[in-house]
Design an enzyme around this catalytic site. Structure first.
Site, mmCIF file in Angstrom:
data_model
loop_
_atom_site.group_PDB
_atom_site.id
_atom_site.type_symbol
_atom_site.label_atom_id
_atom_site.label_comp_id
_atom_site.label_asym_id
_atom_site.label_seq_id
_atom_site.Cartn_x
_atom_site.Cartn_y
_atom_site.Cartn_z
ATOM 1 N N GLY A 8 0.873 -1.243 0.001
ATOM 2 C CA GLY A 8 -0.056 0.014 0.069
ATOM 3 C C GLY A 8 0.839 1.226 0.013
ATOM 4 N N ALA A 9 1.035 2.061 -0.993
ATOM 5 C CA ALA A 9 1.706 3.130 -1.225
ATOM 6 C C ALA A 9 1.027 4.440 -1.334
ATOM 7 C CB ALA A 9 2.488 3.026 -2.781
ATOM 8 N N ASP A 33 2.869 -1.819 -4.452
ATOM 9 C CA ASP A 33 1.119 -1.394 -4.661
ATOM 10 C C ASP A 33 0.765 -1.965 -6.101
ATOM 11 O OD1 ASP A 33 -0.517 1.259 -3.270
ATOM 12 O OD2 ASP A 33 -1.038 0.298 -5.067
ATOM 13 N N VAL A 86 -3.042 -1.012 3.291
ATOM 14 C CA VAL A 86 -3.972 -0.841 2.234
ATOM 15 C C VAL A 86 -5.170 -0.115 2.822
ATOM 16 C CG1 VAL A 86 -3.148 -2.817 1.016
ATOM 17 C CG2 VAL A 86 -4.912 -3.235 2.785
ATOM 18 N N GLU A 161 -2.860 14.454 7.813
ATOM 19 C CA GLU A 161 -2.220 14.957 6.236
ATOM 20 C C GLU A 161 -2.047 16.430 6.505
ATOM 21 O OE1 GLU A 161 -5.146 13.616 3.148
ATOM 22 O OE2 GLU A 161 -5.089 11.590 4.394
ATOM 23 N N LEU A 217 -9.287 3.531 16.692
ATOM 24 C CA LEU A 217 -10.460 3.851 16.613
ATOM 25 C C LEU A 217 -10.997 4.934 17.536
ATOM 26 C CD1 LEU A 217 -12.259 0.552 15.578
ATOM 27 C CD2 LEU A 217 -11.594 2.324 14.149
ATOM 28 N N ALA A 221 -12.203 9.068 17.074
ATOM 29 C CA ALA A 221 -13.676 9.117 17.633
ATOM 30 C C ALA A 221 -13.480 10.281 18.362
ATOM 31 C CB ALA A 221 -14.021 8.025 18.430
ATOM 32 N N LEU A 223 -11.178 12.660 18.619
ATOM 33 C CA LEU A 223 -10.827 13.919 17.857
ATOM 34 C C LEU A 223 -12.028 14.547 17.138
ATOM 35 C CD1 LEU A 223 -7.506 13.035 16.519
ATOM 36 C CD2 LEU A 223 -7.711 14.749 18.274
ATOM 37 N N CYS A 272 -11.057 9.433 6.968
ATOM 38 C CA CYS A 272 -11.006 8.435 8.053
ATOM 39 C C CYS A 272 -11.949 8.696 9.252
ATOM 40 C CB CYS A 272 -9.452 8.517 8.771
ATOM 41 S SG CYS A 272 -8.565 7.448 7.667
HETATM 42 P P1 NAD Z 1 -4.749 5.031 0.158
HETATM 43 O O1 NAD Z 1 -6.082 4.557 -0.549
HETATM 44 O O2 NAD Z 1 -4.086 6.318 0.170
HETATM 45 O O3 NAD Z 1 -3.867 3.635 -0.074
HETATM 46 C C1 NAD Z 1 -4.131 2.525 0.123
HETATM 47 C C2 NAD Z 1 -3.276 1.988 -1.019
HETATM 48 O O4 NAD Z 1 -3.317 0.417 -1.111
HETATM 49 C C3 NAD Z 1 -3.568 2.192 -2.495
HETATM 50 O O5 NAD Z 1 -2.729 2.785 -3.359
HETATM 51 C C4 NAD Z 1 -4.373 0.667 -3.226
HETATM 52 O O6 NAD Z 1 -3.750 0.719 -4.587
HETATM 53 C C5 NAD Z 1 -3.342 -0.228 -2.309
HETATM 54 N N1 NAD Z 1 -3.730 -1.434 -2.293
HETATM 55 C C6 NAD Z 1 -4.820 -1.919 -1.861
HETATM 56 N N2 NAD Z 1 -5.096 -3.371 -2.209
HETATM 57 C C7 NAD Z 1 -4.050 -3.663 -2.312
HETATM 58 C C8 NAD Z 1 -3.402 -4.956 -2.623
HETATM 59 N N3 NAD Z 1 -4.333 -6.009 -2.440
HETATM 60 N N4 NAD Z 1 -2.099 -4.955 -2.750
HETATM 61 C C9 NAD Z 1 -1.361 -4.051 -2.963
HETATM 62 N N5 NAD Z 1 -1.646 -2.940 -3.144
HETATM 63 C C10 NAD Z 1 -3.035 -2.618 -2.455
HETATM 64 O O7 NAD Z 1 -5.342 4.816 1.614
HETATM 65 P P2 NAD Z 1 -4.371 5.447 2.942
HETATM 66 O O8 NAD Z 1 -5.057 6.813 3.224
HETATM 67 O O9 NAD Z 1 -3.018 5.455 2.974
HETATM 68 O O10 NAD Z 1 -4.798 4.571 4.214
HETATM 69 C C11 NAD Z 1 -4.727 3.430 4.641
HETATM 70 C C12 NAD Z 1 -4.955 3.024 5.804
HETATM 71 O O11 NAD Z 1 -4.321 3.758 6.834
HETATM 72 C C13 NAD Z 1 -6.498 2.799 5.894
HETATM 73 O O12 NAD Z 1 -6.858 1.882 6.811
HETATM 74 C C14 NAD Z 1 -6.692 4.336 6.837
HETATM 75 O O13 NAD Z 1 -7.773 4.382 7.620
HETATM 76 C C15 NAD Z 1 -5.332 4.267 7.615
HETATM 77 N N6 NAD Z 1 -4.946 6.005 8.021
HETATM 78 C C16 NAD Z 1 -5.021 6.794 7.283
HETATM 79 C C17 NAD Z 1 -4.560 8.139 7.445
HETATM 80 C C18 NAD Z 1 -4.581 9.138 6.663
HETATM 81 O O14 NAD Z 1 -4.114 10.241 7.022
HETATM 82 N N7 NAD Z 1 -4.943 9.122 5.069
HETATM 83 C C19 NAD Z 1 -3.905 8.408 8.677
HETATM 84 C C20 NAD Z 1 -3.971 7.077 9.568
HETATM 85 C C21 NAD Z 1 -4.519 5.748 9.194
HETATM 86 C C1 UGA Z 2 -7.027 12.559 11.460
HETATM 87 C C2 UGA Z 2 -6.323 12.342 12.866
HETATM 88 O O1 UGA Z 2 -6.081 13.843 13.132
HETATM 89 C C3 UGA Z 2 -4.878 11.722 12.768
HETATM 90 O O2 UGA Z 2 -4.427 11.386 13.978
HETATM 91 C C4 UGA Z 2 -5.108 10.424 12.134
HETATM 92 O O3 UGA Z 2 -4.221 9.423 12.057
HETATM 93 C C5 UGA Z 2 -6.011 10.490 10.895
HETATM 94 O O4 UGA Z 2 -7.291 11.338 10.856
HETATM 95 C C6 UGA Z 2 -6.618 8.975 10.266
HETATM 96 O O5 UGA Z 2 -6.718 8.194 10.961
HETATM 97 O O6 UGA Z 2 -6.907 9.227 9.160
HETATM 98 P P1 UGA Z 2 -6.607 13.977 9.293
HETATM 99 O O7 UGA Z 2 -7.951 13.564 9.006
HETATM 100 O O8 UGA Z 2 -5.634 13.917 8.120
HETATM 101 O O9 UGA Z 2 -6.065 13.116 10.380
HETATM 102 O O10 UGA Z 2 -6.799 15.566 9.571
HETATM 103 P P2 UGA Z 2 -7.088 16.391 10.854
HETATM 104 O O11 UGA Z 2 -6.355 17.401 11.048
HETATM 105 O O12 UGA Z 2 -7.531 15.385 11.896
HETATM 106 O O13 UGA Z 2 -8.550 16.996 10.278
HETATM 107 C C7 UGA Z 2 -9.796 16.051 10.267
HETATM 108 C C8 UGA Z 2 -10.887 17.036 9.728
HETATM 109 O O14 UGA Z 2 -11.333 17.979 11.124
HETATM 110 C C9 UGA Z 2 -10.695 18.203 8.683
HETATM 111 O O15 UGA Z 2 -11.615 18.465 7.879
HETATM 112 C C10 UGA Z 2 -10.385 19.455 9.376
HETATM 113 O O16 UGA Z 2 -10.474 20.557 8.770
HETATM 114 C C11 UGA Z 2 -11.395 19.237 10.649
HETATM 115 N N1 UGA Z 2 -11.110 19.969 11.857
HETATM 116 C C12 UGA Z 2 -10.010 19.764 12.449
HETATM 117 C C13 UGA Z 2 -12.048 21.110 12.423
HETATM 118 O O17 UGA Z 2 -12.890 21.085 11.517
HETATM 119 N N2 UGA Z 2 -11.749 21.684 13.440
HETATM 120 C C14 UGA Z 2 -10.559 21.509 14.286
HETATM 121 O O18 UGA Z 2 -10.399 21.994 15.163
HETATM 122 C C15 UGA Z 2 -9.857 20.350 13.778
#
Ligand code: NAD
Ligand code: UGA
Length: 456
Positions: A8-9, A33, A86, A161, A217, A221, A223, A272
């Site tokens: 997963g990239a 990926d 992924v 992000e 989780l 929740a 946040l 998320c």
């Molecule tokens: P994403 O969709 O950006 O990336 C996932 C990647 O996995 C995709 O590029 C997809 O092509 C690849 N993939 C799927 N199935 C595959 C397979 N069978 N083999 C190889 N590659 C495969 O997702 P993301 O935002 O990076 O999130 C990934 C996980 O991390 C999720 O569970 C999400 O909840 C968690 N997470 C995300 C964030 C965030 O900020 N986006 C932060 C913390 C946790």
């Molecule tokens: C969130 C968590 O902050 C990360 O710790 C977690 O790893 C990630 O989800 C995840 O599991 O994906 P992210 O969704 O990237 O990170 O960004 P946040 O900064 O948390 O903002 C989430 C949303 O809430 C945004 O739309 C932001 O604008 C909004 N937000 C945040 C508000 O409206 N008010 C605030 O005070 C803070």
């Protein structure tokens, strides 16, 4: 040399692995990926995701001990440690549709790992998963008479992000869950040692696997709940004449509450928060815990209310009709400093405005490519314009939906002069100087503050 493979990239796999490779030159990291375009982009300086500071980290390690590949099987086979990162979206079909996690990508990975492995491995859950997923994975990995041993750890990611690099470089904590067996503890120690290369040991928390899975989780929740709480208060502020920013400041100075995550907004977005809360709701319901399920579901309901309320305010203040009015949307990303538009509140706002037959012009410094893909059904009603001045020219209203700092620095007199009068400005992020905008002549509406109007 320890060899890591990450499946997963994406927004998590890419940055987290780049950071491990940067900090641990003795570890060889391969990110794999099935998405060929994504992998090709990781090999260039035009990375597939926008994240401040990421390119510098990738450049430092790429080709040295950081590699990107579409050869998933080879990556798995060569590795001592396999991170699985992924996507785990909300299920859209069958039992638990709209609530439970869709684990098909995760399970496919587990089956692939089992199929191609020729040596023992540590498998790390990096994706966010329901509690006890590791147990299901272990069953898949150890099905049949497989002589290979897979030790499953949970290591959820907490990066946000837009601040991913700072979060990875200097995290509040790293969480690792392992089984309380000798092999579980040994695997856990291996991962602790990797993170300890750059993170103080006291910030590396270790628990059992189930607590680790549930903590991820729960963190999201909590946040999201803070954002919904302050957004609920913002509605009351608008009704009573209080100012939500002042209220947030007043409560945030209480050290038990703290100042973070109290910014009222059009609502939280991102891939998320909603998915993880709904997952928590589904888990509660599966264990017959209806009241906890209802409690967490209300956090999502509050968010939907806030998005809808913003559109209603726009419609009412513009004399209950926006048909054929040009509205400039400044910001489409779900937050600043990312190009990610997944679950962005801007999607709902645009859909509802389009439903009222408004003509929309969407602008964003980094998210226009993704924005174009979000609403294909509205192609004939939406224009995409990178230049905010051109987007606003001839518009009846501007809606600021993402808190990009660029929007603070615009020449609003120039924008006002180019707009239809009365010129409306709806600040969905409380980003701008509302007194100054009112002074220019704008009709100003913000979240949780009184409106500033020249109209009788
Ligand atoms: P994403 O969709 O950006 O990336 C996932 C990647 O996995 C995709 O590029 C997809 O092509 C690849 N993939 C799927 N199935 C595959 C397979 N069978 N083999 C190889 N590659 C495969 O997702 P993301 O935002 O990076 O999130 C990934 C996980 O991390 C999720 O569970 C999400 O909840 C968690 N997470 C995300 C964030 C965030 O900020 N986006 C932060 C913390 C946790
Ligand atoms: C969130 C968590 O902050 C990360 O710790 C977690 O790893 C990630 O989800 C995840 O599991 O994906 P992210 O969704 O990237 O990170 O960004 P946040 O900064 O948390 O903002 C989430 C949303 O809430 C945004 O739309 C932001 O604008 C909004 N937000 C945040 C508000 O409206 N008010 C605030 O005070 C803070």
């Amino acid at each position: 040399m320890t060899k890591i493979c990450c499946i997963g990239a994406g927004y998590v796999g890419g940055p987290t692995m780049a950071m491990i490779a940067k900090q641990c030159p003795d570890v060889r990291v391969t990110v794999v990926d099935i998405n060929e375009r994504r992998i090709a982009a990781w090999k260039t300086d035009d990375l597939p995701i926008y994240e401040p500071g990421l390119l510098e980290v990738v450049r430092e390690a790429r080709g040295r001990n950081l590699f990107f590949s579409t050869d998933v099987d080879q990556g798995i086979r060569d590795a001592d440690i396999v991170f699985v990162s992924v996507n785990t979206p909300t299920k859209t079909f069958g039992e638990g549709a709209g609530c439970a996690s869709d684990l098909q990508y995760w399970e496919l990975c587990a089956r692939r790992i089992k199929e191609v492995s020729t040596s023992d491995k540590i498998i790390v859950e990096k994706s966010t998963l329901p509690v006890r997923t590791a147990e299901a994975m272990e069953r898949v990995l150890h099905a049949g008479d497989n002589p290979i041993h897979f030790e499953v750890l949970s290591n959820p990611e907490f990066l946000a992000e837009g601040t991913a690099i700072a979060d990875l470089e200097n995290p509040d904590r790293v969480l690792i869950g392992g089984h309380e067996t000798a092999s579980g503890q040994k695997a856990l120690q291996t991962l602790v040692d990797i993170y300890a290369t750059w993170i103080p040991r006291e910030r590396i928390l270790t628990t059992n696997v189930w607590s680790s899975e549930l903590s991820k989780l729960t963190a999201n929740a909590f946040l999201a709940q803070r954002v919904s709480s302050i957004n609920a208060i913002s509605a009351l502020c608008e009704a009573t004449g209080a100012n939500v920013t002042d209220v947030a400041h007043a409560i945030g100075t209480d050290s038990r509450i703290g100042p973070k995550f109290l910014k009222a907004s059009i609502g939280f977005g991102g891939s998320c928060f909603k998915k993880d809360i709904l997952n928590l709701v589904y888990l509660c319901e599966s264990y017959g815990l209806q009241e906890p399920a209802n409690y967490w579901r209300s956090v999502v309901a509050m968010n939907e209310y806030q998005e809808a309320r913003f559109v209603k305010t726009m419609l009412r203040s513009m004399f209950n009709t926006i048909a054929n009015k040009r509205i400039a949307i400044l910001g489409f990303a779900f937050k600043a400093d990312t190009g990610d538009t997944r679950e962005s509140p801007a999607i709902k706002v645009c859909r509802e405005l389009a439903g009222e037959h408004a003509k929309l012009v969407v602008s964003d410094p980094k998210a226009l490519d993704n924005a174009r893909l979000e609403m294909p059904e509205l192609a004939d009603q939406i224009e995409f314009e990178p230049d905010p001045y051109k987007a606003a020219a001839g518009a009846h209203a501007i809606a600021v939906l993402t808190e990009w700092k660029e929007y603070k620095q615009l020449d609003y007199q120039r924008i006002y002069d180019s707009m239809v009068k009365p010129a409306f400005l709806f600040d969905g992020r409380n980003l701008l100087d509302h007194d100054a905008l009112y002074g220019i002549g704008f009709e100003v509406y913000a979240i949780g503050r009184g409106r500033k109007s020249h109209l009788k």
